[in-house]
Design a protein around this motif. Structure first.
Motif, PDB file in Angstrom:
ATOM      1  N   GLU A 104      -0.123  -8.738 -13.911  1.00 25.27           N
ATOM      2  CA  GLU A 104       0.609  -7.244 -14.176  1.00 25.27           C
ATOM      3  C   GLU A 104       1.380  -6.262 -13.290  1.00 25.27           C
ATOM      4  O   GLU A 104       1.944  -5.281 -13.177  1.00 25.27           O
ATOM      5  CB  GLU A 104      -0.630  -6.364 -14.832  1.00 25.27           C
ATOM      6  CG  GLU A 104      -1.058  -6.712 -16.652  1.00 25.27           C
ATOM      7  CD  GLU A 104      -2.167  -6.005 -17.498  1.00 25.27           C
ATOM      8  OE1 GLU A 104      -2.130  -4.900 -16.452  1.00 25.27           O
ATOM      9  OE2 GLU A 104      -2.055  -5.914 -18.058  1.00 25.27           O
ATOM     10  N   VAL A 105       0.305  -6.937 -11.645  1.00 26.94           N
ATOM     11  CA  VAL A 105       1.055  -5.901 -10.591  1.00 26.94           C
ATOM     12  C   VAL A 105       2.367  -6.197 -10.485  1.00 26.94           C
ATOM     13  O   VAL A 105       3.100  -5.291  -9.841  1.00 26.94           O
ATOM     14  CB  VAL A 105       0.167  -5.847  -9.503  1.00 26.94           C
ATOM     15  CG1 VAL A 105      -0.257  -5.811  -8.575  1.00 26.94           C
ATOM     16  CG2 VAL A 105      -1.783  -6.054 -10.264  1.00 26.94           C
ATOM     17  N   ARG A 106       2.371  -7.308 -10.613  1.00 30.53           N
ATOM     18  CA  ARG A 106       3.619  -7.885 -10.359  1.00 30.53           C
ATOM     19  C   ARG A 106       4.929  -7.422 -10.771  1.00 30.53           C
ATOM     20  O   ARG A 106       6.059  -6.550 -10.144  1.00 30.53           O
ATOM     21  CB  ARG A 106       4.163  -9.247 -10.184  1.00 30.53           C
ATOM     22  CG  ARG A 106       5.217  -9.854  -9.714  1.00 30.53           C
ATOM     23  CD  ARG A 106       5.398 -11.417 -10.297  1.00 30.53           C
ATOM     24  NE  ARG A 106       6.832 -12.108  -9.123  1.00 30.53           N
ATOM     25  CZ  ARG A 106       7.374 -11.727  -8.446  1.00 30.53           C
ATOM     26  NH1 ARG A 106       6.553 -11.013  -6.940  1.00 30.53           N
ATOM     27  NH2 ARG A 106       8.288 -11.848  -8.077  1.00 30.53           N
ATOM     28  N   ARG A 143       5.643  -4.005  -2.478  1.00 28.97           N
ATOM     29  CA  ARG A 143       5.737  -5.410  -2.716  1.00 28.97           C
ATOM     30  C   ARG A 143       4.754  -5.410  -4.000  1.00 28.97           C
ATOM     31  O   ARG A 143       4.778  -6.730  -4.222  1.00 28.97           O
ATOM     32  CB  ARG A 143       5.257  -5.797  -1.483  1.00 28.97           C
ATOM     33  CG  ARG A 143       4.507  -6.735  -1.284  1.00 28.97           C
ATOM     34  CD  ARG A 143       5.275  -8.096  -1.499  1.00 28.97           C
ATOM     35  NE  ARG A 143       6.473  -7.885  -0.556  1.00 28.97           N
ATOM     36  CZ  ARG A 143       6.476  -8.083   0.488  1.00 28.97           C
ATOM     37  NH1 ARG A 143       5.711  -8.654   1.571  1.00 28.97           N
ATOM     38  NH2 ARG A 143       7.724  -8.336   1.384  1.00 28.97           N
ATOM     39  N   GLY A 144       3.390  -4.978  -3.645  1.00 31.76           N
ATOM     40  CA  GLY A 144       2.409  -5.145  -5.316  1.00 31.76           C
ATOM     41  C   GLY A 144       1.697  -6.256  -4.903  1.00 31.76           C
ATOM     42  O   GLY A 144       1.898  -6.852  -5.680  1.00 31.76           O
ATOM     43  N   ILE A 145       1.052  -6.168  -3.249  1.00 32.91           N
ATOM     44  CA  ILE A 145      -0.014  -6.760  -3.053  1.00 32.91           C
ATOM     45  C   ILE A 145      -1.187  -7.028  -3.443  1.00 32.91           C
ATOM     46  O   ILE A 145      -1.788  -6.120  -4.531  1.00 32.91           O
ATOM     47  CB  ILE A 145      -0.282  -7.446  -1.692  1.00 32.91           C
ATOM     48  CG1 ILE A 145      -0.644  -5.853  -1.065  1.00 32.91           C
ATOM     49  CG2 ILE A 145       1.264  -7.839  -1.110  1.00 32.91           C
ATOM     50  CD1 ILE A 145      -1.171  -5.967   0.209  1.00 32.91           C
ATOM     51  N   CYS A 146      -1.538  -8.157  -4.159  1.00 33.74           N
ATOM     52  CA  CYS A 146      -3.013  -8.441  -4.407  1.00 33.74           C
ATOM     53  C   CYS A 146      -4.452  -8.391  -3.500  1.00 33.74           C
ATOM     54  O   CYS A 146      -4.058 -10.043  -2.921  1.00 33.74           O
ATOM     55  CB  CYS A 146      -3.419  -9.196  -6.306  1.00 33.74           C
ATOM     56  SG  CYS A 146      -2.438  -8.751  -7.455  1.00 33.74           S
ATOM     57  N   VAL A 166       3.179  -7.853   5.169  1.00 31.31           N
ATOM     58  CA  VAL A 166       2.611  -8.207   3.636  1.00 31.31           C
ATOM     59  C   VAL A 166       2.525  -7.150   3.214  1.00 31.31           C
ATOM     60  O   VAL A 166       2.442  -7.535   2.020  1.00 31.31           O
ATOM     61  CB  VAL A 166       1.102  -8.549   4.655  1.00 31.31           C
ATOM     62  CG1 VAL A 166      -0.035  -8.217   3.455  1.00 31.31           C
ATOM     63  CG2 VAL A 166       1.283  -9.581   5.237  1.00 31.31           C
ATOM     64  N   LEU A 167       2.447  -6.003   3.106  1.00 26.15           N
ATOM     65  CA  LEU A 167       2.471  -4.809   2.654  1.00 26.15           C
ATOM     66  C   LEU A 167       3.846  -4.376   2.063  1.00 26.15           C
ATOM     67  O   LEU A 167       3.731  -3.108   1.424  1.00 26.15           O
ATOM     68  CB  LEU A 167       1.965  -3.481   3.573  1.00 26.15           C
ATOM     69  CG  LEU A 167       0.459  -4.149   3.581  1.00 26.15           C
ATOM     70  CD1 LEU A 167       0.448  -2.243   4.918  1.00 26.15           C
ATOM     71  CD2 LEU A 167      -1.024  -4.116   2.840  1.00 26.15           C
TER      72      LEU A 167
END
Length: 391
Positions: A188-190, A199-202, A347-348
């Motif tokens: 979902e985040v992706r 980017r939508g990192i978890c 990363v972010l």
């Protein structure tokens, strides 16, 4: 601290320093800042007569990209021992004094008395004071608390939200999420991040439970999720977890985040030791980042999980462990900067504007002395900290 709304503030700032690491060393010794960004780098830069410019003479200092801390309990963490054990909020001054320009706020164990709305309000407050602040939606809990009732909408409609975190795994305080729940949330985040252009990192909190990184290994091995969307943090809780983190980083070409523990316990491994070990194992420095976990709680539990007490984490260990890596020649300065700047920006998903000193990038600049101690911090061209109190 200078007011960001001061109508008499100069429109241009010229920094004259001893050296510039961008992070690579440059021949330039001057930076010209305009409209919050770096307008020029060079030597003997000239500004037309009459233009409103502030000249900062700091020939004894080194200019580097300002630091980025991707794991900060800006509203305070804690609560594991009841309402009397809530940690305090962090201030803009405490952030800037460590050379940090950018933070990402997180909720932790307590997603009840503290909410994503509280976190967003604090993030916007820090922005009003000049800090480049972002946040993760969610908390330890599954299903995660959100601002809009939906992860994808949080990412799409809230500019400050850059991912999900800190979602807890392998910890007795987590929701014990099933593998399919983890996969669904990351998916979902992706999609939400794709719609938002982020980017939508978890950002995963990893406890000291026996499963370790197994849920993330399965996620990357059994799904199409790319490794750069998943960031495990606290991987230096104990030796076995750190060894697993090295295998994880090498096997999936994935990034791992090392926590600069304020005080190292019996099993914890310092950030200095953890980074040194990962490098010895052959993990590329580009796959390693460091964060502080500051203003979170450092709780102690007995063998049965009963709460014993807690301390409040600070961000001083982050800078201290990073300095030690350079002083003891584990890494040269230009490579070490990536651990708390350039790699973190990548990363972010902020690498197009942060983590480097280059024309067009945000004018986030930290000035270090010969001992690598932050002496001045500029965020978007505004001086938010000076060790002599002049900011």
């Amino acid at each position: 601290m200078m007011s960001l709304d001061d109508p008499h503030a100069p429109l241009l700032t010229l920094l004259r320093v001893g050296r510039i690491f961008a992070p690579e060393p440059l021949e330039a010794t001057e930076l010209l800042i305009a409209d919050g960004r770096i307008a020029a780098l060079g030597r003997d830069l000239e500004v037309p007569v009459g233009w409103p410019v502030e000249v900062v003479e700091a020939r004894e200092l080194i200019a580097v990209p300002a630091f980025i801390d991707q794991h900060v309990h800006v509203t305070g963490g804690g609560g594991e021992g009841g309402c009397g054990n809530r940690c305090p909020e962090i201030t803009a001054e405490e952030i800037a004094a460590m050379g940090i320009a950018t933070v990402v706020g997180v909720l932790g164990t307590d997603g009840i008395s503290r909410s994503p709305a509280d976190l967003l309000a604090k993030v916007r407050g820090l922005r009003a004071e000049g800090i480049a602040a972002y946040m993760y939606t969610g908390s330890y809990r599954v299903p995660p608390p959100t601002l809009t009732g939906d992860l994808q909408r949080d990412l799409a409609w809230i500019p400050e939200v850059i991912g999900l975190g800190e979602l807890a795994i392998s910890d007795h305080r987590s929701s014990q999420p099933r593998q399919d729940e983890i996969e669904r949330l990351v998916s979902e985040v992706r999609v939400g991040a794709m719609l938002a252009g982020k980017r939508g990192i978890c950002h995963f909190h990893v406890g000291d439970g026996r499963r370790g990184l197994e849920p993330l290994r399965r996620l990357l091995a059994e799904t199409e999720i790319p490794a750069d969307q998943v960031i495990p943090t606290h991987v230096n809780r104990h030796r076995a977890l750190l060894e697993e983190a090295a295998d994880y980083a090498l096997g999936f070409e994935a990034c791992v985040d090392v926590t600069a523990f304020d005080e190292v316990g019996e099993e914890d491994i310092s950030a200095f030791e953890a980074v040194s070990y990962l490098l010895e194992r052959g993990v590329p420095v580009e796959f390693i980042t460091m964060s502080s976990d500051c203003n979170g709680s450092l709780p102690e539990f007995d063998a049965k999980g009963a709460y014993l007490g807690m301390r409040v984490a600070r961000n001083t260990a982050l800078i201290g462990d990073w300095q030690r890596l350079v002083r003891e020649q584990v890494l040269p300065l230009d490579q070490a900067l990536g651990l708390i700047s350039g790699h973190v920006a990548r990363v972010l998903g902020l690498q197009e504007r942060k983590g480097r000193l280059a024309v067009g990038f945000d004018a986030d600049v930290t000035l270090l002395d010969g001992e690598l101690q932050p002496r001045q911090t500029f965020v978007a061209g505004k001086r938010l900290y000076a060790s002599d109190g002049s900011a």
